[in-house]
Design an enzyme around this catalytic site. Sequence first.
Site, PDB file in Angstrom:
ATOM      1  N   GLY A   9       0.814  -1.210   0.000  1.00  0.00           N
ATOM      2  CA  GLY A   9       0.000   0.000   0.000  1.00  0.00           C
ATOM      3  C   GLY A   9       0.842   1.252   0.000  1.00  0.00           C
ATOM      4  O   GLY A   9       0.490   2.265   0.626  1.00  0.00           O
ATOM      5  N   SER A 139      -5.445  -0.015  13.479  1.00  0.00           N
ATOM      6  CA  SER A 139      -6.277   1.184  13.604  1.00  0.00           C
ATOM      7  C   SER A 139      -6.840   1.256  15.006  1.00  0.00           C
ATOM      8  O   SER A 139      -7.044   0.217  15.670  1.00  0.00           O
ATOM      9  CB  SER A 139      -7.428   1.134  12.598  1.00  0.00           C
ATOM     10  OG  SER A 139      -8.417   2.106  12.906  1.00  0.00           O
ATOM     11  N   TYR A 152     -14.170  -3.358   8.927  1.00  0.00           N
ATOM     12  CA  TYR A 152     -12.852  -2.743   9.082  1.00  0.00           C
ATOM     13  C   TYR A 152     -12.339  -2.929  10.505  1.00  0.00           C
ATOM     14  O   TYR A 152     -11.198  -3.343  10.712  1.00  0.00           O
ATOM     15  CB  TYR A 152     -12.958  -1.264   8.738  1.00  0.00           C
ATOM     16  CG  TYR A 152     -11.651  -0.508   8.809  1.00  0.00           C
ATOM     17  CD1 TYR A 152     -10.692  -0.643   7.807  1.00  0.00           C
ATOM     18  CD2 TYR A 152     -11.377   0.357   9.864  1.00  0.00           C
ATOM     19  CE1 TYR A 152      -9.499   0.061   7.863  1.00  0.00           C
ATOM     20  CE2 TYR A 152     -10.181   1.054   9.933  1.00  0.00           C
ATOM     21  CZ  TYR A 152      -9.242   0.906   8.923  1.00  0.00           C
ATOM     22  OH  TYR A 152      -8.062   1.589   8.987  1.00  0.00           O
TER      23      TYR A 152
END
Length: 244
Positions: A9, A139, A152
């Site tokens: 990424g 996260s 997510y």
Amino acid sequence: MKRVALVTGASRGIGAAVARQLAADGADVAIQYFAAAEAAEAVASECRGHGVQAVVLRADLRATASAATLKQRLDELGWAPNIVVHCAGIAHYGLIDDTEESIWDNVMNVNLKGAFELVRAFSPAMRWQRWGRIVLLSSIWGSVGASGEAAYAASKGGLNAFAKSAAKELASSGLTVNAVSPGAVDTDMLAALNAEDRETLCREIPLGRLGQVAEIAQLVRYLASDSAGYVTGQTIGINGGWHM
């Protein structure tokens, strides 16, 4: 030992900042991307400006064995990464009953299964070298959950647990595995927020602002260094005090 990094990424956002930082520290960098070829090439060019080698590799991390394919291509180039940073990620915004199974699977395949496949593909060579650094971008939502982002949040929570498990398994071979857990960072994921929403969000953060990708990259830089040899199995928050 020459440092060779694979950053997934890495065509934009945190991944691009990490690639640039590791290159500035003298590591050769393999830049994985999926869609943004031109942006990935631009990051590679910046990395080469630090006097290191940089290659660009396209891979769809939703696909089974994508990490094995990346390894094969790097083997052909004579590259053996001893730093792997998994920054690639997919976010999905929607209520659970509006989340189709295919969306759930895509999020899990990139965010969580992608990490598993990367560790499985690249850790054996690191174990042989008896040195390696693996950093997984998690996260804040993986620790606290998120309404409207169940897929997510679940993928990132799983990533935190996977980092601990891999750290225990690989520690005896001299490898460290850690998760970095950012809060609200000024990237494309927050681009949809208008000025009022951004101001409201910043008021919730004790430091009163969004994080910057360079700040995340600095933490990854430390975890990828010799100095972090006694840090493993940790999920390290970097969120301006939003979650303590």
